[in-house]
Design an enzyme around this catalytic site. Structure first.
Site, PDB file in Angstrom:
ATOM      1  CG  ASP A 339     -23.577 -27.534 -46.366  1.00  0.00           C
ATOM      2  OD1 ASP A 339     -22.548 -26.851 -46.244  1.00  0.00           O
ATOM      3  OD2 ASP A 339     -23.565 -28.759 -46.531  1.00  0.00           O
ATOM      4  CG  ASP A 644     -24.732 -32.625 -46.282  1.00  0.00           C
ATOM      5  OD1 ASP A 644     -24.148 -31.660 -45.739  1.00  0.00           O
ATOM      6  OD2 ASP A 644     -24.252 -33.267 -47.230  1.00  0.00           O
TER       7      ASP A 644
END
Length: 925
Positions: A339, A644
């Site tokens: 990410d 996250d």
């Protein structure tokens, strides 16, 4: 009702975003100014239930414990325990059962808790919500919100349900946990295109996201499992986890060993009954002994300890490993899907460039920490020498609703992230926000709104001067400006082409662009109207903002690439921003970007090809991330996924290794992952890969150490049975060797340091067998040597007049001494062990040898050991004979190494262990 309708062709979620809000009100019989009445609330609650996610069915501790016995090697040991019990050999039975229980308990304690991701997402639902019911405001528990409720949003609120917005006044919502976009999203009430991706649905507010600024009102259109977060929860619950390469390889090894052991045992039993002079009971116990001898009982324990040592080392690097096999799996990773927001970047916006009428400034420093400086053409400058730069920073500070707060060593923004970045810019320019706000207080303001796309504030200082500062979208402010501020304080007519070009240049760098302007006004103006700022502004400059890559992430990406690992970025952010970050990180192919909408048009076969070649994926949803991970796995890659946000959780769970950020990560991401980085540092991943490769190498050394020991024991029993002679070692004595000396000595290999070239070779293939050609040769060759040593010493002792018990004691001690000398050899499989460094060993090696020697003296000379193992004391001469066999074994293995090096052209590479892999920069083994 449309809450559970199918999503038309949109990538995700019910399509409330493409209709006027009054249709949503009508669908739930709700009223914009009144909300639901009591009857409507009860009807909706009866239909849709409470606003919480459904509880999944979980395995209890008993089932989890029983699952630890589901292993072929354990089944064979259980059968051996049952057989010895039936035959009345209770000591053998007790030792075998103890081995089984120890392995089961270790596995039970270490089993992960990845299913708790669902609980973590439940915690994200708002504990309280402000609603309008029967025309009155009320604060209710979040789980009491029902579809049709009118929910009121204020800055700092967590959204309680998916809302179709009815009002939005300067409303900005931070959706990074759901979409991966760094910047808070400006919300409006206007419908958007039916095919708009999740991050572009400005008329919706999603459950679990945070209101960053402004206020608004919306009608709840989805609650509980029907929300976007609920949909992600459903994805997690249906995602099938994959076994790590090591677990798959160990399962294959167990099957082959079990099949081989059972086949040989059956053949020996048949041949012994047909050709030998054994009775069935005696022969059957010999075959049981053969099975026990062939099974490496200590292997599960050594596997666990080796992994645990790697885990302990990673804990010192701020990596929390939740499942032991995960640490090894990192060693075989070939692709890292990361990410962007909060992982490769800090999820903290920063001003990195400023354009004025005279020049362009670059700004250093990342995040909200007010540390950094300014440069022009690579030369550092002092902001005090550039009054225009200071004035622009002052305007960015005063026309601002955010605050920066310091907690310990960390700085955080209260309010909009972009406004926090502007405050940090002011600090770097030498301004004190508290002083500026105190000496030039705000008199009035026009808050930012997505419709007019700017914010304006009116200020008066103590000298009676007044000024209006305006910040907003460049294309909007350029229409409002008639002049531009020069470097020396002069005001010139605005050069629109100059500013449009510079705005485009900054935007092409993947940055968000803001314009900042000034308008002098008279001192008695106390109110600020739209007419005051629609024209006549003087442009101060443009600022470029971006969530920049972490410096340590850039180095870590380079290290991963050197280790043959490809890094790919999968983000919900815009393509331009993703490309800019990819270029700064040094990804292999930053030019090609695959959008989420493009992924929707590809079937899984086509996606496999694109996923392999593309390194940047933008505007992706949780489903897209999940499909990309699956596509890469289908093409043979071992995939690590880092993230996250809630939107990362399904892919984290599906990946071979899920890695979550500990500080900025949501609980959902942490619970779905096997590894949590406590310091949110992508660089820790490179260290974890190194640790994983070291763990695998050391585990291979342990296997190469253990299997020849078991092989030598087995060969000794097979030869004895086939020849019809007395067994040189009893089954219970074999268990002593396998579970005491073998395990203790093999444990030392878990502490071996990393190879010198561990991060210079490519990842091993996921389908690579543990029993490579070299491993099979080494196991067979050393097994024959062990068998010769055991049988030779046993026969020699009997020739010298020793009793059966004494001869067996000599044989057992010979086996243990050969293990000790073989340990020195196995630490250097390809290079000489007879060196000062090799002879000195490591601290764990010396401790283990001391322990094994002491235990073997106890085994040989302690009277109570005679009861269990039927041992007898040895003389000094017999002891020296035993040691001589160990020395001879080491010399033979050293000769074998020399001959093998000669046959392969003299290849040497330190004390590396390659086990049949391709060796990069050298020849294969």
């Amino acid at each position: 009702m449309r809450q559970h309708m199918e999503t038309r062709d949109a990538p995700s979620g019910p399509s409330w975003h493409d209709i006027p809000f009054h249709e949503a009100l009508t669908a739930f019989d709700s009223n914009r100014g009144v909300g639901l009445d009591l009857r409507g609330i009860e009807a909706q609650r009866a239909r849709f239930g409470p606003n919480r996610l459904p509880e999944p069915k979980r395995d209890g501790p008993v089932l989890r414990f029983l699952r630890q016995f589901h292993n072929l090697l354990i089944y064979v040991l259980l059968a051996a325990a049952f057989t010895t019990a039936v035959l009345g050999h209770w000591v053998d039975t007790g030792v075998i059962i103890a081995v089984i229980l120890v392995n089961a308990i270790i596995g039970f304690i270490q089993e992960g808790k990845a299913e708790e991701a669902l609980n973590a997402i439940r915690d994200m639902l708002a504990p309280k919500a402000t609603v309008l019911r029967d025309g009155r405001r009320a604060i209710i528990p979040g789980e009491d919100v029902v579809p049709g409720d009118i929910v009121i949003l204020e800055a700092g609120d967590r959204v309680a349900a998916d809302l179709r917005l009815l009002e939005a006044r300067g409303l900005k919502i931070q959706e990074a946990a759901l979409t991966g976009e760094s910047v808070a999203v400006d919300k409006t009430i206007d419908p958007v295109d039916a095919l708009a991706p999740l991050g572009d649905r400005q008329c919706l507010a999603y459950s679990g996201t945070m209101v960053a600024a402004g206020h608004g009102k919306g009608v709840a259109v989805a609650t509980g499992g029907a929300t976007e977060i609920g949909r992600v929860s459903g994805l997690i619950s249906h995602v099938q986890t994959t076994d790590t390469p090591l677990i798959r390889q160990m399962a294959v090894l167990a099957k082959w060993l079990t099949a081989f052991i059972l086949a040989v045992s059956a053949a020996i039993l048949a041949l012994g009954l047909t050709l030998g002079d054994y009775g069935f009971r005696e022969l059957f116990m010999a075959v049981v002994g053969l099975s026990v001898a062939a099974i490496p009982e200590g292997l599960p324990a050594i596997l666990t300890v080796t992994l645990a040592i790697g885990v302990q080392g990673m804990a010192q690097r701020n990596a929390i490993v939740r499942r032991l096999p995960a640490i090894e799996a990192l060693g075989s990773v070939s692709v890292v899907c990361s990410d962007k927001t909060g992982t490769l970047t800090k999820n903290e916006m920063s001003v990195t460039s400023i354009a004025t009428a005279a020049r362009r400034f670059e700004v250093s420093g990342t995040g909200y920490t007010p540390e950094g400086g300014f440069s022009v053409d690579g030369h550092t400058i002092l902001p005090a020498n550039f009054p225009l730069l200071t004035e622009l920073a002052r305007g960015a500070l005063l026309c601002n609703e955010a605050d920066l707060v310091r907690s310990d060593e960390n700085w955080a923004v209260v309010g909009d992230p972009m406004e926090g970045a502007l405050l940090t810019l002011a600090y770097k320019a030498g301004l004190d926000p508290d002083f500026e706000r105190r000496t030039t207080p705000r008199t009035d303001a026009i808050p930012f709104d997505a419709q007019h796309r700017f914010m304006a504030s009116l200020h008066h200082n103590h000298e009676g001067q007044a000024a209006i500062y305006v910040k907003g979208a460049p294309e909007r402010l350029l229409d409002m400006c008639t002049h531009q501020h020069g470097e020396d304080g002069q005001v010139d007519p605005i050069d629109l082409i100059y500013w449009q070009n510079h705005a485009q240049i900054i935007a092409d760098e993947g940055k968000r662009v803001l314009a900042i302007a000034l308008k002098k006004t008279h001192a008695d103006q106390q109110a600020l109207l739209f007419d005051d700022v629609e024209s006549g502004l003087t442009l101060l400059g443009l600022v470029g903002l971006i969530d920049p890559p972490r410096e340590e992430a850039i180095a870590a990406v380079a290290e991963c690439q050197a280790a043959g690992i490809r890094v790919k970025m999968i983000t919900g952010d815009h393509a331009g921003t993703a490309q800019a970050i990819a270029r700064q990180l040094g990804l292999e192919n930053p030019q090609s970007v695959l959008h989420g909408a493009d992924i929707d048009t590809l079937d899984q076969t086509a996606l496999r090809g694109r996923a392999a070649s593309v390194d940047v994926f933008a505007r992706t949803s949780p489903e897209h991330k999940l499909r990309l991970v699956q596509a890469l796995q289908d093409s043979g890659a071992v995939v690590a996924m880092t993230g996250d946000g809630v939107n990362d959780a399904p892919a984290l769970k599906r990946a071979d290794i899920g890695i979550a950020m500990g500080r900025s990560g949501t609980e959902a991401a942490k619970e779905a992952a096997e590894i949590v980085l406590a310091d949110d540092n992508f660089a820790t991943i490179a260290a974890a890969v190194k640790a994983g490769r070291t763990v695998y190498d050391n585990l291979k050394k342990a296997i190469i150490f253990l299997l020849p020991v078991n092989g030598g024991e087995s060969l000794s029993l097979i030869i004895a049975i086939l020849l019809g002679v007395t067994l040189p070692i009893t089954p219970v004595q074999i268990l002593w060797v396998n579970m005491v000396s073998s395990v203790v000595l093999a444990m030392t290999l878990a502490f071996e340091p990393p190879e010198a070239n561990v991060m210079k070779r490519r990842p091993r293939r996921p389908d690579e067998a543990i029993l490579s050609g070299f491993v099979v040769w080494r196991v067979a060759f050393v097994s024959v040597l062990f068998c010769a040593g055991i049988f030779g010493q046993f026969a020699l002792a009997q020739m010298q007049g020793a009793s059966l018990e004494e001869a067996r004691t000599i044989a057992v001690n010979t086996l243990v001494v050969m293990e000790i000398f073989y340990l020195f050899s196995v630490r250097y499989l390809h290079n000489p062990s007879l060196t000062v460094k090799g002879a000195a060993g490591t601290k764990p090696v010396l401790i283990a040898i001391t322990i094994v020697t002491a235990l073997q003296f106890l085994f040989t000379y302690a009277p109570f050991m005679e009861t269990f193992f039927d041992t007898r004391p040895l003389s000094l001469i017999e002891g020296l004979q035993v040691v001589a066999v160990g020395v001879g074994l080491l010399l033979i293995l050293e000769l074998e190494k020399r001959l093998r090096r000669w046959a392969t052209g003299g290849s040497r590479d330190g004390h590396s262990v390659h086990f049949g892999q391709r060796r990069y920069g050298g020849t294969g083994d």
